[in-house]
Design a protein around this motif. Structure first.
Motif, PDB file in Angstrom:
ATOM      1  N   UNK A 104      -4.533   3.015   5.123  1.00 46.11           N
ATOM      2  CA  UNK A 104      -4.085   3.512   3.825  1.00 46.11           C
ATOM      3  C   UNK A 104      -5.278   3.831   2.918  1.00 46.11           C
ATOM      4  N   UNK A 133      -0.568 -10.205  11.296  1.00 52.10           N
ATOM      5  CA  UNK A 133      -0.916 -10.506   9.911  1.00 52.10           C
ATOM      6  C   UNK A 133      -2.146  -9.801   9.370  1.00 52.10           C
ATOM      7  N   UNK A 134      -2.767 -10.395   8.335  1.00 58.28           N
ATOM      8  CA  UNK A 134      -3.885  -9.764   7.646  1.00 58.28           C
ATOM      9  C   UNK A 134      -5.084  -9.442   8.551  1.00 58.28           C
ATOM     10  N   UNK A 153      -0.526  -1.175  -1.403  1.00 55.80           N
ATOM     11  CA  UNK A 153      -1.283  -2.407  -1.147  1.00 55.80           C
ATOM     12  C   UNK A 153      -0.443  -3.627  -1.526  1.00 55.80           C
ATOM     13  N   UNK A 198      -3.854  -1.572   5.984  1.00 55.17           N
ATOM     14  CA  UNK A 198      -4.578  -1.485   4.707  1.00 55.17           C
ATOM     15  C   UNK A 198      -5.784  -0.552   4.851  1.00 55.17           C
ATOM     16  N   UNK A 253       3.484  -8.447   2.815  1.00 54.93           N
ATOM     17  CA  UNK A 253       3.653  -8.547   4.273  1.00 54.93           C
ATOM     18  C   UNK A 253       2.606  -9.490   4.871  1.00 54.93           C
ATOM     19  N   UNK A 254       1.382  -9.368   4.378  1.00 52.55           N
ATOM     20  CA  UNK A 254       0.302 -10.208   4.901  1.00 52.55           C
ATOM     21  C   UNK A 254       0.537 -11.681   4.604  1.00 52.55           C
ATOM     22  N   UNK A 270       3.319   4.417   1.337  1.00 51.85           N
ATOM     23  CA  UNK A 270       2.396   4.371   2.487  1.00 51.85           C
ATOM     24  C   UNK A 270       2.263   5.778   3.090  1.00 51.85           C
ATOM     25  N   UNK A 287      11.017  -8.890   9.817  1.00 56.24           N
ATOM     26  CA  UNK A 287       9.802  -9.667  10.058  1.00 56.24           C
ATOM     27  C   UNK A 287      10.105 -11.159  10.032  1.00 56.24           C
ATOM     28  N   UNK A 302      -1.341  -5.892   9.668  1.00 53.88           N
ATOM     29  CA  UNK A 302      -1.312  -5.623   8.222  1.00 53.88           C
ATOM     30  C   UNK A 302      -2.691  -5.179   7.727  1.00 53.88           C
ATOM     31  N   UNK A 335       2.828  -3.945  -1.279  1.00 50.48           N
ATOM     32  CA  UNK A 335       3.763  -4.180  -0.169  1.00 50.48           C
ATOM     33  C   UNK A 335       3.019  -4.876   0.976  1.00 50.48           C
ATOM     34  N   UNK A 336       1.819  -4.396   1.277  1.00 54.70           N
ATOM     35  CA  UNK A 336       1.060  -4.959   2.397  1.00 54.70           C
ATOM     36  C   UNK A 336       0.536  -6.361   2.081  1.00 54.70           C
ATOM     37  N   UNK A 381      11.313  -6.698   5.479  1.00 51.57           N
ATOM     38  CA  UNK A 381      11.071  -8.130   5.235  1.00 51.57           C
ATOM     39  C   UNK A 381      12.027  -8.987   6.070  1.00 51.57           C
ATOM     40  N   UNK A 436       9.884  -3.580  11.878  1.00 54.25           N
ATOM     41  CA  UNK A 436       9.596  -3.778  10.451  1.00 54.25           C
ATOM     42  C   UNK A 436       8.367  -2.969  10.030  1.00 54.25           C
TER      43      UNK A 436
END
Lengths: 294, 294
Positions: free
Chosen positions: B161, B149-150, A110, B158, A116-117, B90, B119, B154, A112-113, B116, B80
């Motif tokens: 995961x 993104x989130x 989480x 999440x 990334x987010x 992950x 991206x 991403x 890492x994500x 990273x 990425x």
């Protein structure tokens, strides 16, 4: 309250208000991700990069607070880099600013994500900036991405990681810091200036300020890592030394590092001369950070 | 050679040529970082996202090959995401496309940084796109960052995961895939269309195609994970099942998943009707990917 403190409090309030509103408007699903991003985003940072961006805009006669989206994006990029740097696969730090690091709370995956987010969302936030010519905005965001990428911050972190246990020569050490920390300071200051319509001469002077600022900041950081105390800076003191990392202190000893920092400060102040009183905040930030004891 | 194969070979050559030239022009320092980025960037991907971007531009009467910077940026973002997804924190995969994963070759720290770097650099590459109105470019890159993104890729990762060992309900499973894989397909197709000057009706139809495409692609992937063989797809078969991940097959069984995929394909083809022959490549890509056996 000093002028600098008042300025910073005002800007920090604006930045944190903007970031909070942004996160709320996002819908915050999945909640775990937004919680992890917010945890590090509101972990008590100095908001130095967005403040520098705004102060640079002010220095050329603009209004820094008009560029909150780009400024806040810089803070999101900085925060992502801290989360990833702290991971066990990198610096393996359990604490930052006296709080548990992101991965100690949420786990490596989480964390890492969350990084990334934040990095990815920084670009949508920056590109939402209004009241700027789209061509200028493209230019600024592109410059920021170069500074944060392989030729900048990410590249610097790779050299840092690969240099553990080795003594770097001066050239490599300088490149590493210019890339890892300096590039984002430089991009912050240049972005503020460009967004506020700086002419090429002003931009050149502020770029020189930014580069000398970055150097002075990093040397001071290396010095504090040696002479600081755990309570004061909220992370394990001497952690760079324990990991056998190259620093300005390991290369030049304390006195040598101090005189290099002084020279960089003098150069930075010289670069600000043409701006007169409009650059007072940039001067004060520089002096505050390079004379701090924590 | 089929029309689709010739089209893809042509575009793949353009994309890989662009990416190679970009990396060379970067100076490639630090070498370890550039080597790690190139390792995954040239690990034999299908280049599906940039091809979709270009085919969508063609479908509205534009020329997809004019948008190589944005298209190549999409591939960097996709690459990425694979590097980070494969990490031990992950999905913990040792092989991808029959080759060792990035972290198995370079270690977790460098793999995180290679991701990273890709991206971040994707944004400088995309923002270097010329021959497009800067306002349109800002809009397109912003949409891509939202998709990656989130609230998009991403966020989907999440949920993926966090869902290990749990059976997700249909709504959450659909959201997860729409976010994790669908959002980037959707952004690729919409970006190509917008860059090439699609009108709002064309954009709406292609958005529907993109969403149905993403759904059909993911269900097919879930089916292949169960019925495929290790030699054919180059990763451990049934790895989703072993990790107790929710999939369309675990939710609807094979037959149910197949009929859901068929419905999505039909919907995607219907959305392309107004475009006539100009959308032939988009049709062929869809049919090829959803009838593939590996």
């Amino acid at each position: 309250m000093t002028v600098l403190k008042a300025y910073c409090q005002d800007k920090i309030q604006l930045i944190e208000g903007y970031l909070k509103k942004y996160l709320e408007a996002e819908g915050q699903y999945p909640p775990l991700l937004y919680e992890a991003m917010a945890y590090s985003l509101f972990a008590g940072g100095k908001r130095l990069r967005p403040i520098l961006l705004m102060a640079a805009a002010d220095a050329v006669g603009g209004r820094g607070d008009q560029f909150l989206p780009v400024a806040s994006g810089m803070e999101m990029i900085h925060t992502y880099s801290l989360i990833h740097d702290d991971l066990p696969a990198m610096d393996n730090d359990d604490y930052r600013r006296g709080k548990l690091t992101n991965h100690k709370v949420y786990g490596d995956g989480i964390a890492i994500l969350a990084g990334d987010g934040l990095l990815t969302a920084a670009f949508s936030v920056m590109l939402s900036q209004e009241n700027v010519e789209p061509a200028v905005l493209c230019q600024v965001v592109r410059e920021i991405s170069v500074a944060a990428g392989p030729r900048g911050m990410v590249g610097g972190q790779v050299v840092d990681l690969a240099s553990e246990g080795k003594m770097l020569d001066e050239e490599t050490l300088k490149w590493m810091h210019a890339a890892k920390t300096g590039a984002l300071f430089r991009a912050s200051i240049r972005s503020g200036a460009i967004l506020a319509g700086a002419d090429s001469e002003q931009l050149q002077q502020l770029t020189e300020y930014a580069e000398q600022f970055g150097l002075a900041f990093q040397i001071t950081d290396d010095i504090l890592d040696v002479v600081g105390s755990q309570e004061k800076i909220g992370k394990s003191v001497g952690s760079d030394q324990r990991n056998d990392k190259a620093t300005y202190v390991s290369l030049y000893a304390l006195d040598g590092a101090r005189s290099k920092a002084d020279a960089a400060v003098a150069n930075a102040l010289k670069a600000l001369e043409p701006f007169g009183a409009q650059a007072d905040i940039l001067r004060k930030i520089l002096l505050y950070l390079t004379t701090r004891e924590e």
